[in-house]
Design a protein around this motif. Structure first.
Motif, short mmCIF file in Angstrom:
data_model
loop_
_atom_site.label_atom_id
_atom_site.label_comp_id
_atom_site.label_asym_id
_atom_site.label_seq_id
_atom_site.Cartn_x
_atom_site.Cartn_y
_atom_site.Cartn_z
N PRO A 167 0.85 -1.32 -0.15
CA PRO A 167 0.04 -0.07 -0.02
C PRO A 167 0.73 1.51 -0.09
O PRO A 167 2.08 1.32 0.58
N LEU A 168 0.14 2.42 -0.53
CA LEU A 168 0.82 3.64 -0.55
C LEU A 168 0.35 4.14 1.09
O LEU A 168 -0.60 4.21 1.43
N THR A 169 1.46 4.78 1.84
CA THR A 169 1.16 5.07 2.98
C THR A 169 1.69 6.39 3.51
O THR A 169 2.52 7.18 2.52
N CYS A 170 1.03 7.14 4.49
CA CYS A 170 1.26 8.26 4.77
C CYS A 170 1.12 8.40 6.22
O CYS A 170 0.11 8.03 7.04
N GLY A 171 2.26 8.85 7.01
CA GLY A 171 2.21 9.04 8.42
C GLY A 171 1.32 10.13 8.84
O GLY A 171 1.08 11.04 8.27
N VAL A 172 0.80 10.05 10.33
CA VAL A 172 -0.10 11.03 10.87
C VAL A 172 0.59 11.64 11.96
O VAL A 172 1.15 10.86 12.83
#
Length: 543
Positions: free
Chosen positions: A404-409
């Motif tokens: 998956p393409l991920t993005c931290g928060v």
């Protein structure tokens, strides 16, 4: 409005009782309009994200919120640079910049070639050249230390060079009194480097037998690691982590030793441990893996990581604590348990902090924001930019075997929306993703909607869906997750029938030292068009 009423509001948000466009629902102004003023615990940055800078000359940790573990910091004139463990995220090793040690903004990734798992690195400068020494496990069968270099901190960075220091992690670079370059690694062991820093020049050998805490202390394991060194006055100082990086909240700690020579003998600091979480009541757990850095005004600071009380899902976050040198030539940490605001470092130039996560995909933000989790060698080719759109090629048959393409928060509570349009043969969805054994989310196949609860699809919960693009909303309010979707561009929303509590999706359950990130997957065949990703912090009341 009383505190209990504020809590009721956020419980209602978590339960999906209030459904409104993200722009109205998620703003701090909307919260204040609904329940009266909320005293923010942190400052607020882009999109309401929490900021360490309180705007009154003080700051409140973390200085870099979200999953930024094993910080390696470099002072370069009036500038500071920092990078972190990137694990299976590619592009990886994002470099951040600051001029005041409190406000940090990303420059971009230094590592583009996949090398498997990447752990605690060391960012340093020797002469006019920048180096990152990095432990990697390219095959999954063993670790080695690699190095990349650049003549400009913004890159381009070189291809990785394998130093063939096998079975080692956590490098720390130092120049000895003999002018030679050395790497210290976990253990604590040492190897001399060639003058160009791109090969070893000798054998790996024992360097220091670390101070040992009492046997009845509650720790994970001894695990001497993360050696960071500096020369200050007539002494070399060696700062080390012991006690294990996760496990019990009281395990991880910071210790120090010093020597007149890089070759020893090393004497233990009489004040060890210099930093340690003493109680589960403290706001930061498992504090350790520290580096000392000189502030803009010549004062001194310690940068390290810790888990946030109740929010291990965010990973290990970056913390800043003042230190003071003492008359006996040692130093002491002066920040306490970090529960209160602290004075900012003096004389720092104004610095920009954070960045907006909302993305219209008009620019390539790979590495700075987006990364593939555990990608194959050519995974980056799966993504291409169009007219304010990102096209993601399918991989695998479900989130379990896709990349998956991920993005931290950075926030405890937040909401995101994104529009997905799977092509025929493709399935796509929005996830909160730890790894392929730990995630929650919703997926949209050709004619059905899927629900994933703790890495398993709830087949009984499949529902039919309309063809065409779908807008998806994910709300995470203090670890309670709710999904909605819309087929009319967000004018009306359909609540998904299953809400999930995700506070257990972290390292002490699933291993890997990772964090719970936003993820977009595409499985099957074909591709998904991704448009108009929007993020907004939900400003929940302080506990």
């Amino acid at each position: 409005m009383p505190e209990t009423s504020r809590r009721d509001l956020f419980k209602a948000l978590a339960a999906g009782a209030l459904v409104a466009p993200l722009s109205a629902l998620a703003s701090p102004a909307a919260v204040e309009a609904a329940c009266g003023p909320v005293m923010p615990r942190w400052g607020r940055g882009p999109e309401g994200q929490r900021s360490a800078d309180l705007g009154d000359g003080t700051y409140l940790n973390p200085i870099v919120a979200g999953d930024h573990p094993d910080p390696s910091i470099l002072k370069d004139g009036d500038d500071y640079y920092m990078t972190f463990s990137s694990f299976y995220s590619y592009p990886g090793l994002v470099i951040w910049h600051s001029t005041d040690l409190v406000n940090w903004a990303p420059i971009g990734p230094a590592l583009h070639r996949t090398l498997g798992d990447i752990w605690a690195v060391d960012l340093c400068k020797h002469g006019d050249r920048y180096y990152i020494y990095l432990p990697a496990n390219p095959t999954g069968n063993g670790w080695s230390i690699f190095v990349i270099w650049a003549d400009n901190i913004a890159g381009p960075w070189s291809e990785p060079v394998d130093l063939k220091i096998e079975g080692c992690i956590d490098p720390g670079h130092i120049v000895g009194e003999d002018g030679k370059r050395y790497l210290f690694v976990n253990g604590i062991r040492r190897v001399r480097l060639r003058d160009d820093g791109l090969a070893t020049d000798g054998a790996l050998e024992p360097a220091y037998s670390p101070w040992h805490y009492p046997d009845d202390w509650v720790t994970e394991n001894f695990a001497p690691e993360g050696p960071k060194l500096l020369r200050h006055g007539q002494w070399f100082y060696l700062v080390t982590a012991v006690g294990g990086t996760a496990g019990p909240v009281t395990g991880h700690m910071v210790i120090a030793a010093r020597s007149r020579s890089i070759h020893g003998p090393w004497e233990h600091c009489p004040h060890n441990p210099l930093v340690r979480t003493l109680s589960e009541a403290e706001p930061w757990w498992s504090r350790g893996h520290a580096t000392l850095v000189e502030g803009p005004a010549g004062d001194w600071w310690m940068v390290y990581h810790g888990y946030e009380n109740g929010f291990r899902t965010l990973g290990r976050q970056t913390l800043l604590e003042p230190i003071a040198w003492t008359e006996d030539g040692w130093f002491r940490a002066r920040g306490g348990d970090l529960s209160r605001p602290l004075p900012k470092p003096a004389s720092g130039k104004p610095s920009t902090g954070g960045f907006a996560l909302s993305d219209d995909f008009s620019k390539d933000r790979f590495g700075t924001q987006w990364a593939f989790h555990k990608p194959g060698p050519n995974e980056r080719e799966r993504a291409r930019h169009g007219d304010r759109c990102l096209y993601l090629q399918a991989s695998g048959s479900s989130p379990i075997d896709s990349s998956p393409l991920t993005c931290g928060v950075p926030d405890r509570s937040y909401e995101v929306e994104v529009t997905l349009e799977p092509a025929p043969g493709a399935e796509a969805g929005l996830l909160l993703y730890y790894n392929n054994k730990a995630f929650v989310g919703v997926g949209f196949a050709a004619d059905s909607i899927k629900n994933f609860q703790y890495a398993e699809e709830l087949v009984w919960a499949r529902a039919p869906r309309k063809p065409g693009p779908v807008r998806v909303r994910l709300s995470n309010v203090e670890n309670v997750v709710t999904f909605h979707h819309s087929h009319d561009g967000g004018r009306s929303w359909q609540l998904h029938p299953t809400r999930m509590e995700v506070s257990g999706l972290h390292h002490n359950v699933f291993g890997g030292f990772l964090s719970l990130k936003l993820g977009i997957y595409c499985a099957g065949s074909g591709e998904v068009a991704i448009r108009d990703f929007r993020y907004r912090s939900l400003t929940a009341p302080a506990r």
